[in-house]
Write an enzyme that holds these catalytic residues in place. Structure first.
Site, PDB file in Angstrom:
ATOM      1  N   PRO A 153       0.790  -1.213   0.000  1.00  0.00           N
ATOM      2  CG  PRO A 153       0.372  -0.703   2.213  1.00  0.00           C
ATOM      3  CD  PRO A 153       1.332  -1.417   1.332  1.00  0.00           C
ATOM      4  CD  GLU A 154       3.876   3.478  -3.376  1.00  0.00           C
ATOM      5  OE1 GLU A 154       3.874   4.674  -3.725  1.00  0.00           O
ATOM      6  OE2 GLU A 154       4.522   2.604  -3.957  1.00  0.00           O
TER       7      GLU A 154
ATOM      8  CG  HIS B  86       0.149 -15.584   6.417  1.00  0.00           C
ATOM      9  ND1 HIS B  86       1.060 -16.194   7.248  1.00  0.00           N
ATOM     10  CD2 HIS B  86       0.382 -16.075   5.183  1.00  0.00           C
ATOM     11  CE1 HIS B  86       1.824 -17.010   6.542  1.00  0.00           C
ATOM     12  NE2 HIS B  86       1.429 -16.957   5.287  1.00  0.00           N
TER      13      HIS B  86
ATOM     14  NE  ARG C  46       7.926  -9.206   2.509  1.00  0.00           N
ATOM     15  CZ  ARG C  46       8.544  -8.380   1.665  1.00  0.00           C
ATOM     16  NH1 ARG C  46       7.948  -7.998   0.564  1.00  0.00           N
ATOM     17  NH2 ARG C  46       9.749  -7.941   1.925  1.00  0.00           N
TER      18      ARG C  46
END
Length: 292
Positions: free
Chosen positions: A2-3, A103, A127
């Site tokens: 995400p930006e 996850h 991650r």
DNA sequence: GTCCATGTTCTTTA
DNA sequence: CTAAAGAACATGGA
């Protein structure tokens, strides 16, 4: 993942669905994916303690507003506290997931209210670079963040940048200077403004600052309209992908022709990040510098 | 096995 | 002291 444009797209989708709903169940499976007061890289506390703490802080709170600040999904609660989710690199917020992702770290259950359906919000992140952060009442939510790029003037942008003695790209990635841009949109903005990513901030001209400011806003607005760029993981909360990756001019296009001049796009390493630019049209500056 | 990835903090070096 | 550079975090895909 995400930006700014991706986070904005997530917020735009979450806000109408979750605002006004009450948190009636909190399931936190990993204490190291949550923290209190500020984002922490690594937890040294006893596993599970922070999770239990956050769960009790969130339980029975009603969501009053969802908005974006920099790359954070901000959630305002009815007791004046806030929480935010930073999606890191691979974070995902999903509404009413059909199957639980491998996850998934935190799940919030929200009760039906005033004729609106109850919802489940799941935060997953393979991650684990992301985090859910709880901000107690009175805690500044802007700490260490520069201004929003969409609200910048070129004058202010010039002032912010010309103070630093480093390559422009490195400064644009620094969230303390300007908050919200990341690797994709810095490369795309610099290309649109025809500025070389390695150009020292001190050599920025007023004309360049003006071009850069316009380019940043234009690229971000187009990207938000396209619901962001899906390179691999990014999905909006209903599971759909963004499409701005189809409009990338330089990012991840090494060797392919520049859309402006057909010169092959170059890739270098800068501040440890892959950096893409056109060696022909992103040129050295000319004109009066803003700093000496 | 290797390299690379939309991000940030923490540590080391200058 | 500050600024810049690099390592670290963790997982998975090519």
């Amino acid at each position: 993942m995400p930006e700014l444009p991706e986070v904005q797209s997530v917020v735009d989708e979450l806000s109408p669905v979750l605002t006004g709903l009450k948190i009636v169940e909190v399931s936190c499976r990993r204490g190291d994916m949550v923290s209190i007061e500020r984002f922490r890289r690594k937890h040294t506390e006893i596993a599970g303690e922070t999770g239990a703490q956050i769960s009790s802080l969130l339980l029975n709170r009603t969501i009053t507003r969802i908005f974006r600040r920099a790359k954070r999904v901000m959630v305002a609660l009815d007791d004046g506290s806030h929480l935010y989710i930073h999606l890191g690199m691979t974070g995902n917020l999903e509404i009413d997931p059909k199957v639980e992702a491998k996850h998934t770290h935190i799940v919030l259950k929200l009760a039906a209210r005033q004729g609106r359906a109850g919802k489940v919000l799941a935060f997953s992140d393979p991650r684990r670079f992301g985090q859910l952060v709880y901000l107690p009442v009175g805690r500044v939510i802007d700490e260490d963040l520069g201004p929003e790029p969409l609200e910048l003037t070129s004058k202010r942008l010039g002032e912010l940048l010309c103070a630093a003695k480093r390559p422009l790209k490195s400064a644009l990635l620094d969230q303390r200077l300007i908050a919200g841009l990341g690797n994709i949109y810095v490369d795309e903005s610099l290309h649109a403004a025809r500025i070389h990513p390695l150009q020292p901030c001190t050599q920025l001209t007023a004309q360049q600052a003006d071009r850069l400011c316009r380019s940043i806003k234009q690229i971000l607005k187009q990207a938000i309209a396209a619901k962001g760029s899906t390179l691999r993981d990014y999905r909006t909360p209903d599971g759909s992908t963004g499409s701005f990756q189809k409009m990338h001019r330089v990012y991840d296009r090494m060797g392919q022709p520049c859309h402006r001049c057909r010169t092959p796009v170059a890739r270098i390493l800068l501040s440890g990040r892959s950096t893409h630019f056109c060696p022909a049209c992103q040129i050295e500056p000319s004109g009066k510098r803003l700093a000496q």
